[in-house]
Design a protein around this motif. Structure first.
Motif, PDB file in Angstrom:
ATOM      1  N   ILE A 132      -1.342  -4.399 -46.031  1.00  0.00           N
ATOM      2  CA  ILE A 132      -0.052  -3.868 -46.520  1.00  0.00           C
ATOM      3  C   ILE A 132       1.071  -4.805 -46.087  1.00  0.00           C
ATOM      4  O   ILE A 132       1.921  -5.211 -46.890  1.00  0.00           O
ATOM      5  CB  ILE A 132       0.185  -2.443 -45.952  1.00  0.00           C
ATOM      6  CG1 ILE A 132      -0.856  -1.467 -46.497  1.00  0.00           C
ATOM      7  CG2 ILE A 132       1.609  -1.962 -46.262  1.00  0.00           C
ATOM      8  CD1 ILE A 132      -0.911  -0.131 -45.755  1.00  0.00           C
ATOM      9  N   GLU A 133       1.047  -5.191 -44.810  1.00  0.00           N
ATOM     10  CA  GLU A 133       2.143  -6.003 -44.279  1.00  0.00           C
ATOM     11  C   GLU A 133       2.165  -7.408 -44.879  1.00  0.00           C
ATOM     12  O   GLU A 133       3.232  -7.957 -45.135  1.00  0.00           O
ATOM     13  CB  GLU A 133       2.060  -6.045 -42.752  1.00  0.00           C
ATOM     14  CG  GLU A 133       2.400  -4.664 -42.190  1.00  0.00           C
ATOM     15  CD  GLU A 133       2.331  -4.547 -40.679  1.00  0.00           C
ATOM     16  OE1 GLU A 133       2.865  -3.563 -40.148  1.00  0.00           O
ATOM     17  OE2 GLU A 133       1.733  -5.429 -40.028  1.00  0.00           O
ATOM     18  N   MET A 134       1.004  -7.966 -45.120  1.00  0.00           N
ATOM     19  CA  MET A 134       0.952  -9.298 -45.744  1.00  0.00           C
ATOM     20  C   MET A 134       1.609  -9.289 -47.114  1.00  0.00           C
ATOM     21  O   MET A 134       2.042 -10.318 -47.617  1.00  0.00           O
ATOM     22  CB  MET A 134      -0.507  -9.737 -45.918  1.00  0.00           C
ATOM     23  CG  MET A 134      -1.198 -10.090 -44.636  1.00  0.00           C
ATOM     24  SD  MET A 134      -0.797 -11.730 -44.087  1.00  0.00           S
ATOM     25  CE  MET A 134      -1.784 -12.670 -45.216  1.00  0.00           C
ATOM     26  N   ASN A 135       1.634  -8.119 -47.737  1.00  0.00           N
ATOM     27  CA  ASN A 135       2.227  -8.018 -49.070  1.00  0.00           C
ATOM     28  C   ASN A 135       3.655  -7.471 -49.030  1.00  0.00           C
ATOM     29  O   ASN A 135       4.183  -7.054 -50.064  1.00  0.00           O
ATOM     30  CB  ASN A 135       1.322  -7.165 -49.970  1.00  0.00           C
ATOM     31  CG  ASN A 135       0.089  -7.949 -50.370  1.00  0.00           C
ATOM     32  OD1 ASN A 135       0.179  -8.846 -51.195  1.00  0.00           O
ATOM     33  ND2 ASN A 135      -1.032  -7.669 -49.738  1.00  0.00           N
ATOM     34  N   GLY A 136       4.231  -7.446 -47.832  1.00  0.00           N
ATOM     35  CA  GLY A 136       5.630  -7.020 -47.710  1.00  0.00           C
ATOM     36  C   GLY A 136       5.806  -5.516 -47.705  1.00  0.00           C
ATOM     37  O   GLY A 136       6.930  -5.013 -47.787  1.00  0.00           O
ATOM     38  N   GLY A 137       4.708  -4.792 -47.633  1.00  0.00           N
ATOM     39  CA  GLY A 137       4.796  -3.329 -47.644  1.00  0.00           C
ATOM     40  C   GLY A 137       5.006  -2.764 -46.245  1.00  0.00           C
ATOM     41  O   GLY A 137       4.936  -3.479 -45.238  1.00  0.00           O
ATOM     42  N   ILE A 138       5.247  -1.456 -46.221  1.00  0.00           N
ATOM     43  CA  ILE A 138       5.507  -0.778 -44.946  1.00  0.00           C
ATOM     44  C   ILE A 138       4.522   0.377 -44.806  1.00  0.00           C
ATOM     45  O   ILE A 138       4.527   1.309 -45.617  1.00  0.00           O
ATOM     46  CB  ILE A 138       6.952  -0.228 -44.921  1.00  0.00           C
ATOM     47  CG1 ILE A 138       7.935  -1.377 -45.133  1.00  0.00           C
ATOM     48  CG2 ILE A 138       7.243   0.534 -43.631  1.00  0.00           C
ATOM     49  CD1 ILE A 138       9.286  -0.932 -45.638  1.00  0.00           C
ATOM     50  N   PRO A 139       3.642   0.321 -43.795  1.00  0.00           N
ATOM     51  CA  PRO A 139       2.718   1.447 -43.607  1.00  0.00           C
ATOM     52  C   PRO A 139       3.463   2.646 -43.031  1.00  0.00           C
ATOM     53  O   PRO A 139       4.313   2.488 -42.157  1.00  0.00           O
ATOM     54  CB  PRO A 139       1.696   0.914 -42.594  1.00  0.00           C
ATOM     55  CG  PRO A 139       2.356  -0.238 -41.932  1.00  0.00           C
ATOM     56  CD  PRO A 139       3.435  -0.762 -42.827  1.00  0.00           C
ATOM     57  N   VAL A 140       3.162   3.809 -43.554  1.00  0.00           N
ATOM     58  CA  VAL A 140       3.756   5.058 -43.041  1.00  0.00           C
ATOM     59  C   VAL A 140       2.577   5.921 -42.597  1.00  0.00           C
ATOM     60  O   VAL A 140       1.681   6.214 -43.400  1.00  0.00           O
ATOM     61  CB  VAL A 140       4.578   5.760 -44.143  1.00  0.00           C
ATOM     62  CG1 VAL A 140       5.073   7.115 -43.665  1.00  0.00           C
ATOM     63  CG2 VAL A 140       5.752   4.875 -44.566  1.00  0.00           C
ATOM     64  N   PHE A 141       2.577   6.297 -41.326  1.00  0.00           N
ATOM     65  CA  PHE A 141       1.365   6.891 -40.767  1.00  0.00           C
ATOM     66  C   PHE A 141       1.381   8.414 -40.774  1.00  0.00           C
ATOM     67  O   PHE A 141       2.384   9.039 -40.466  1.00  0.00           O
ATOM     68  CB  PHE A 141       1.159   6.398 -39.328  1.00  0.00           C
ATOM     69  CG  PHE A 141       0.914   4.919 -39.282  1.00  0.00           C
ATOM     70  CD1 PHE A 141      -0.336   4.407 -39.565  1.00  0.00           C
ATOM     71  CD2 PHE A 141       1.956   4.030 -39.006  1.00  0.00           C
ATOM     72  CE1 PHE A 141      -0.573   3.037 -39.554  1.00  0.00           C
ATOM     73  CE2 PHE A 141       1.726   2.663 -38.999  1.00  0.00           C
ATOM     74  CZ  PHE A 141       0.473   2.166 -39.274  1.00  0.00           C
ATOM     75  N   VAL A 142       0.219   8.971 -41.121  1.00  0.00           N
ATOM     76  CA  VAL A 142      -0.020  10.405 -40.953  1.00  0.00           C
ATOM     77  C   VAL A 142      -1.173  10.503 -39.962  1.00  0.00           C
ATOM     78  O   VAL A 142      -2.267   9.991 -40.224  1.00  0.00           O
ATOM     79  CB  VAL A 142      -0.428  11.073 -42.282  1.00  0.00           C
ATOM     80  CG1 VAL A 142      -0.806  12.529 -42.044  1.00  0.00           C
ATOM     81  CG2 VAL A 142       0.686  10.965 -43.304  1.00  0.00           C
ATOM     82  N   THR A 143      -0.909  11.121 -38.824  1.00  0.00           N
ATOM     83  CA  THR A 143      -1.933  11.167 -37.782  1.00  0.00           C
ATOM     84  C   THR A 143      -2.826  12.387 -37.972  1.00  0.00           C
ATOM     85  O   THR A 143      -2.330  13.502 -38.102  1.00  0.00           O
ATOM     86  CB  THR A 143      -1.248  11.209 -36.401  1.00  0.00           C
ATOM     87  OG1 THR A 143      -0.378  10.078 -36.328  1.00  0.00           O
ATOM     88  CG2 THR A 143      -2.251  11.136 -35.272  1.00  0.00           C
ATOM     89  N   LEU A 144      -4.139  12.140 -37.990  1.00  0.00           N
ATOM     90  CA  LEU A 144      -5.084  13.262 -38.104  1.00  0.00           C
ATOM     91  C   LEU A 144      -5.029  14.093 -36.827  1.00  0.00           C
ATOM     92  O   LEU A 144      -4.763  13.548 -35.740  1.00  0.00           O
ATOM     93  CB  LEU A 144      -6.505  12.741 -38.290  1.00  0.00           C
ATOM     94  CG  LEU A 144      -6.834  12.042 -39.605  1.00  0.00           C
ATOM     95  CD1 LEU A 144      -8.288  11.566 -39.595  1.00  0.00           C
ATOM     96  CD2 LEU A 144      -6.619  12.976 -40.783  1.00  0.00           C
ATOM     97  N   ASP A 145      -5.310  15.377 -36.916  1.00  0.00           N
ATOM     98  CA  ASP A 145      -5.310  16.191 -35.698  1.00  0.00           C
ATOM     99  C   ASP A 145      -6.416  15.664 -34.792  1.00  0.00           C
ATOM    100  O   ASP A 145      -7.461  15.206 -35.267  1.00  0.00           O
ATOM    101  CB  ASP A 145      -5.509  17.669 -36.050  1.00  0.00           C
ATOM    102  CG  ASP A 145      -6.952  17.983 -36.355  1.00  0.00           C
ATOM    103  OD1 ASP A 145      -7.595  18.669 -35.569  1.00  0.00           O
ATOM    104  OD2 ASP A 145      -7.439  17.512 -37.397  1.00  0.00           O
ATOM    105  N   PRO A 146      -6.204  15.703 -33.478  1.00  0.00           N
ATOM    106  CA  PRO A 146      -7.161  15.063 -32.564  1.00  0.00           C
ATOM    107  C   PRO A 146      -8.573  15.641 -32.657  1.00  0.00           C
ATOM    108  O   PRO A 146      -9.529  14.997 -32.264  1.00  0.00           O
ATOM    109  CB  PRO A 146      -6.561  15.328 -31.184  1.00  0.00           C
ATOM    110  CG  PRO A 146      -5.121  15.630 -31.418  1.00  0.00           C
ATOM    111  CD  PRO A 146      -5.022  16.222 -32.790  1.00  0.00           C
ATOM    112  N   GLN A 147      -8.728  16.839 -33.187  1.00  0.00           N
ATOM    113  CA  GLN A 147     -10.080  17.394 -33.345  1.00  0.00           C
ATOM    114  C   GLN A 147     -10.733  16.975 -34.659  1.00  0.00           C
ATOM    115  O   GLN A 147     -11.870  17.353 -34.937  1.00  0.00           O
ATOM    116  CB  GLN A 147     -10.044  18.940 -33.273  1.00  0.00           C
ATOM    117  CG  GLN A 147      -9.585  19.479 -31.940  1.00  0.00           C
ATOM    118  CD  GLN A 147     -10.303  18.813 -30.764  1.00  0.00           C
ATOM    119  OE1 GLN A 147     -11.488  18.550 -30.805  1.00  0.00           O
ATOM    120  NE2 GLN A 147      -9.539  18.504 -29.728  1.00  0.00           N
TER     121      GLN A 147
END
Ligand code: PMP
Ligand code: GLN
Length: 387
Positions: A132-147
């Motif tokens: 994503i970053e190599m293409n100038g994009g911005i990752p936006v994270f959704v964190t999975l629940d720890p379980q």
């Protein structure tokens, strides 16, 4: 005057050597059992090897067509139709790639432009964010629940902005082993439609799924298929990770753009192996037996570590078992993984390395794609650990 090398402005300033390379090297240096990097310890089928041999001797040794050997594309088209009832035209909608890694990189490159946001679930397989970053994009994270129990679609929805271009999914999931449900895919379909998003679906573990669960491909829902790049690989399916033969399925217009990049990245993929895989795919038993094969291994490993005090996370698919050691130690997961490799002789992957921000849930990932004796021996060694 600065030297030429010091003048390089890194496109990936935060990136070093991958955790897989690091842990595999450490395992080798300390002669530890390598349950870190995900690759099978056993060989691919002798029949498949004979087919490669046959096609090499038949002289299939020059460039394959840019999009891939047609018989392989036809075989993939048939296979995906049988699994999902979705039709992919072998000529215009299927491209053979250098592993899923290339398929993912090119799919990301095809859709991501400067400033575009891409939703990534974390823990995330390591190649998505750099692509994503190599293409100038911005990752936006959704964190999975720890379980690893559910996907919170309200959180996903809250992360979507007018800049969101795509969403990357991975089922069965590396590193957690989580499998997406039909409800998850329906929710994804609704959101993707509402916000007009591309979907990049990494399904390399499609045939490694346990406890009677079914793999539901993103392309089994027609409206989702219409916006999806499906990335797959034969590396896991045929115990041949070193062959690096993968593929991307996508609607015709997407595939046309995808191929513009693919043709300048690798042009085409290793020829005799494509012919061999095409022929081997004629017998579905070659991949349909994989789930029970790996479920047995998962259970052997679980049983071998049951007295260690490590707490199991669910492993519904893939060839990874995650364990929590929070009741045994406060050590950071990377430090613990390194110490276990050096002192106990068993290498694993620290889960924090799959997160963008420093996170430590005190979880390690073990790969059980190993011979049964190796899994039993690893269990014995882990039983002796002084946490
Ligand atoms: N995606 C995931 C989730 C993986 O685990 C891997 C490799 N193990 C890949 C993609 C890359 O697949 P390939 O080796 O075919 O490039
Ligand atoms: N996919 C493998 C894993 O998760 C590693 C592949 C690699 O080393 N790049 O362990």
């Amino acid at each position: 005057m600065p030297s030429a090398t010091s003048a390089i402005q890194s496109k990936l300033p935060k990136v070093g050597t991958t955790i897989f390379t690091h842990m595999s090297k450490l395992a080798e240096d300390y002669k530890a059992i390598n349950l870190a990097q995900g690759f099978p310890e056993f060989d691919c089928s002798p029949d498949l090897q004979m087919l490669v041999d046959k096609y090499i001797r038949q002289g299939k040794n020059q460039y394959a067509p840019m999009a891939g050997v047609l018989t392989l594309r036809e075989a993939i088209s048939k296979k995906i139709f049988e699994a999902t009832s979705t039709e992919y035209h072998p000529v215009t909608e299927i491209t053979i790639t250098s592993g899923a890694t290339e398929a993912l990189y090119v799919a990301i490159s095809t859709v991501v432009n400067l400033g575009d946001e891409v939703i990534v679930f974390e823990p995330a397989y390591d190649s998505y964010v750099p692509a994503i970053e190599m293409n100038g994009g911005i990752p936006v994270f959704v964190t999975l629940d720890p379980q690893y129990e559910y996907i919170d679609w309200e959180v996903v929805s809250s992360k979507i902005t007018e800049k969101t271009k795509a969403i990357i999914i991975n089922t069965p999931h590396n590193p957690t082993g989580k499998v997406w449900t039909s409800t998850d895919l329906e929710q994804l379909d609704l959101l993707a439609e509402k916000h007009d998003l591309f979907v990049i679906s990494d399904e390399v573990y499609e045939h490694i799924i346990f406890d009677g669960l079914q793999h539901i491909s993103a392309v089994s829902i027609p409206s989702l298929a219409a916006r999806t790049f499906l990335c797959g690989s034969f590396g896991k399916t045929f115990h041949a990770t070193g062959w690096k033969v993968g593929y991307c399925l996508a609607p015709k217009e997407f595939t046309a753009e995808f191929r513009k990049i693919h043709q300048y990245m690798v042009f085409s993929v290793i020829t005799p192996f494509q012919f061999a895989i095409a022929e081997f795919l004629k017998d579905p038993e070659h991949y349909l037996s994989l789930s029970s094969f790996y479920e047995t291994k998962r259970n052997i490993f679980i049983n071998a570590i049951k007295h260690t005090g490590l707490k199991l996370k669910p492993s519904e698919g893939s060839f990874f078992q995650n364990v929590s050691y929070e009741n045994l130690s406060d050590e950071h997961d990377l430090a613990l993984a390194e110490r276990l490799t050096k002192e106990a002789g068993v290498a694993s992957i620290p889960i924090s390395s799959f997160y963008d921000q420093p996170t430590d849930f005190r979880v390690l990932r073990f790969c059980f794609a190993k011979n049964n004796e190796t899994l039993l021996r690893a269990g014995e060694l882990l039983n002796k650990v002084n946490w």
